[in-house]
Write an enzyme that holds these catalytic residues in place. Structure first.
Site, PDB file in Angstrom:
ATOM      1  N   GLY A  58       0.776  -1.519  -0.093  1.00  0.00           N
ATOM      2  CA  GLY A  58       0.131   0.571  -0.089  1.00  0.00           C
ATOM      3  C   GLY A  58       0.857   0.753   0.218  1.00  0.00           C
ATOM      4  N   GLY A  59       0.113   2.653   0.308  1.00  0.00           N
ATOM      5  CA  GLY A  59       1.092   3.448  -0.686  1.00  0.00           C
ATOM      6  C   GLY A  59       1.398   4.117   1.290  1.00  0.00           C
ATOM      7  CG  MET A  60       0.869   5.575   4.579  1.00  0.00           C
ATOM      8  SD  MET A  60       0.711   5.933   6.925  1.00  0.00           S
ATOM      9  CE  MET A  60      -0.665   4.572   6.646  1.00  0.00           C
ATOM     10  N   GLY A  61       3.714   1.186   3.270  1.00  0.00           N
ATOM     11  CA  GLY A  61       4.434  -0.192   3.392  1.00  0.00           C
ATOM     12  C   GLY A  61       3.138  -1.227   2.744  1.00  0.00           C
ATOM     13  CD  GLU A  62       6.513  -2.741   1.292  1.00  0.00           C
ATOM     14  OE1 GLU A  62       7.303  -3.003   2.821  1.00  0.00           O
ATOM     15  OE2 GLU A  62       6.767  -2.041   0.838  1.00  0.00           O
ATOM     16  CE  LYS A  77      -1.326  -0.210   6.764  1.00  0.00           C
ATOM     17  NZ  LYS A  77      -2.386   0.385   7.054  1.00  0.00           N
ATOM     18  CG  ASP A 101      -9.592   4.807   1.913  1.00  0.00           C
ATOM     19  OD1 ASP A 101     -10.189   5.204   1.160  1.00  0.00           O
ATOM     20  OD2 ASP A 101      -8.415   4.421   1.681  1.00  0.00           O
TER      21      ASP A 101
END
Length: 578
Positions: free
Chosen positions: A20-24, A40, A146
């Site tokens: 995703g946008g901030m990591g895996e 995460k 979201d």
């Protein structure tokens, strides 16, 4: 990126699950409990400058997500097992541990089962769970921001949508209403974002809008708005009304239209008072009888006829002024249900006139007009002349003389009346002529004064426009030209070549194109301030999804800019050109 077999505290990494946008997100085994979990992971050092403001923002968002989930304990919210920091092979990591849902997300379930549309009853079941999760978060002061199908995880295997068990996940952009000093950066998924979220001012009803958009897509198989870029989607979410879903899918009861369109109202105050109120209204709409002329097609061998519903008309009184009745007007009345109904009053309306307003999915409304009139009381009748009592006249010898004198007096009176009427007519003609002359002079003078005022104002406005244009040109430096430099994404090890071609037409506004690597993009929303600093955005396709990248550049002492960029996926980096 972590590798299979690596240990992160008590967790053994098995495989990469998603990014995703901030990591895996990794699938891992919790060794001490012998269970599968999802981890995460975020790497603050992945950003080029770990101590930079951008790195601190990403870390703050990750901590905020953990804080939001930790506050929630609900069966329809994915729980947090653990939050921590560790060092792996000398690399600092921050991570969250959550349950692993083998069925993945609601989006994945739809694709696996080849579903593009759900029945209104299946949607009712999903909406109830989603609304309960969001309402619980709202009661604790958390706005998700979201809401979309991919953020609802499926806990257990189920082939029937009415048997799904969902959990709300990914509070990565959630807002805690009790906190202060939060960034106004716009975050979320463009397809589901309410107008106020685009403007950086979300409220609890923002989640209701996104949930209604998700339900709309489940019922119709398509999103209510279909813009191809950032600006098109923003314009549609902000100004356009979605098409009633029953006109797309005839299996949707028309009673559902009003519920969904209210939950997607542009103004948050016009939506339902809570997300649970929205879910309850949807459920009630499914129980409403469907008129025969608008019945849904039922996919059975034997056709089932829906009962015809006859609506009783509704009556309402509207008070208008005599001026409105004379010239016509346009008014809005509020029905007991809270619905706003426009009323067009034609010119020449009168008191007691009834206007019939037919409605497609409800009773007709008959509006009775009331026009107040000014009543002037009639003048009192003249007093009756009552003769005074007295002695009866006695005929005498001078009776003939009296008749002669009376005749002369009558002639004198008639003559006086004729003279008076003639003089009065002459005076009236003279006065009328004088009045007309005076009015003509006044009108002529008024016309001259008005034209003088218009000419003077036009001169002032023209001069003001010239002065404003001159000031604007002088206030902003000339930044036209071609520039070249580098573009460094936080997740890339090497920079890309970057070039700018800038046009400047009217002072502050800039246009042109931006080339990154071999891809050229059109500059949008470009501005320059009085110090020469610039800001602009571009639309790019990343992994088959439209992403808006916003650039902020600080003017350098020589020529060009150096600054940062960020996109709607929360990816960030630096750039510089000269």
């Amino acid at each position: 990126m972590l590798q299979p077999g690596q240990r992160l505290d008590d967790y053994r990494i098995e495989s990469l699950f998603a990014s995703g946008g901030m990591g895996e997100i990794y699938l891992a085994e919790e060794v001490s409990l012998n269970r599968q979990v999802a981890i995460k992971v975020i790497r603050p050092e992945a950003i080029r400058y770990p101590d930079s403001e951008d790195a601190q923002k990403v870390t703050k968002l990750f901590r905020r997500e953990a804080t939001a989930i930790a506050r929630l304990n609900h069966p329809y919210v994915l729980p947090l097992y653990r939050f921590g920091e560790a060092t792996l092979d000398g690399i600092p990591l921050m991570y969250m541990v959550m349950p692993y849902c083998q069925e993945k997300s609601l989006t994945d379930w739809m694709q696996t089962h080849a579903k593009t549309v759900l029945s209104p009853q299946e949607v009712d079941y999903i909406l109830r769970q989603a609304a309960e999760a969001l309402q619980y978060a709202h009661d604790l002061g958390v706005i998700h921001l979201d809401v979309k199908p991919s953020n609802f995880l499926v806990r257990y295997r189920a082939d029937d949508a009415s048997k799904l068990n969902l959990q709300l996940a990914d509070f990565g952009v959630a807002k805690l209403t009790a906190t202060t000093g939060m960034s106004q950066t716009v975050r979320g998924s463009l397809e589901y974002m309410a107008p106020e979220q685009w403007e950086g001012s979300p409220v609890f009803a923002t989640d209701q809008y996104a949930l209604a958009t998700m339900i709309y897509k489940f019922l119709t198989g398509q999103a209510p708005f279909k813009g191809t870029g950032f600006e098109q989607l923003w314009h549609q979410h902000r100004y356009m009304q979605p098409q009633p879903p029953s006109t797309i899918n005839p299996n949707i009861p028309p009673s559902v239209d009003n519920v969904l369109l209210r939950a997607m109202a542009k103004n948050p105050s016009e939506r339902f008072p809570s997300v649970m109120a929205f879910a309850e209204a949807y459920h009630q709409a499914l129980q409403a009888p469907v008129p025969k002329t608008e019945r849904a097609e039922i996919p059975k061998t034997e056709r089932v006829e829906m009962p015809k519903t006859e609506y009783a008309p509704f009556y309402q009184t509207l008070m208008i002024s005599p001026e409105e009745a004379s010239r016509g007007t346009y008014r809005t009345i509020t029905l007991p249900s809270g619905e706003q109904l426009p009323v067009s009053v034609p010119p020449g309306a009168y008191s007691g006139q009834v206007i019939n307003i037919p409605r497609q999915n409800g009773p007709s409304v008959f509006v009775s007009l009331q026009v107040p009139t000014m009543q002037t009381p009639p003048p009192p009748p003249p007093p009756l002349s009552t003769p005074r009592p007295g002695p009866s006249p006695t005929p005498g010898p001078n009776r003939n003389m009296r008749y002669v004198l009376a005749g002369l007096a009558l002639l004198l009176i008639i003559g006086g009346i004729i003279v008076g009427v003639s003089v009065n007519n002459s005076n009236n003609q003279h006065n009328a002529q004088a009045t007309a002359t005076a009015q003509a002079n006044q009108q002529a003078q008024a016309t001259i004064d008005a034209q003088s005022t218009v000419d003077a104002q036009a001169t002032i406005d023209a001069q003001a426009t010239i002065d404003a244009q001159a000031t604007a040109q002088a206030a902003f430096p000339d930044v036209r030209g071609s520039y070249s430099g580098t573009y460094q994404d936080a997740t890339s090890s090497s920079p890309l070549q970057m070039a700018l071609n800038i046009n400047q037409e009217n002072g502050q506004s800039i246009t042109g194109d931006c080339t990154i690597g071999t891809s050229k993009f059109t500059i949008q929303n470009g501005t320059v301030d009085s110090s020469g600093n610039i800001q602009f955005s571009i639309n790019a396709m990343v992994n088959s999804a439209n992403v808006v990248i916003t650039f902020n550049g600080t003017a350098q002492s020589s020529r060009g800019w150096q600054g940062t960029f960020s996109d709607t996926n929360n990816d960030q980096g630096t750039w510089s050109v000269s």
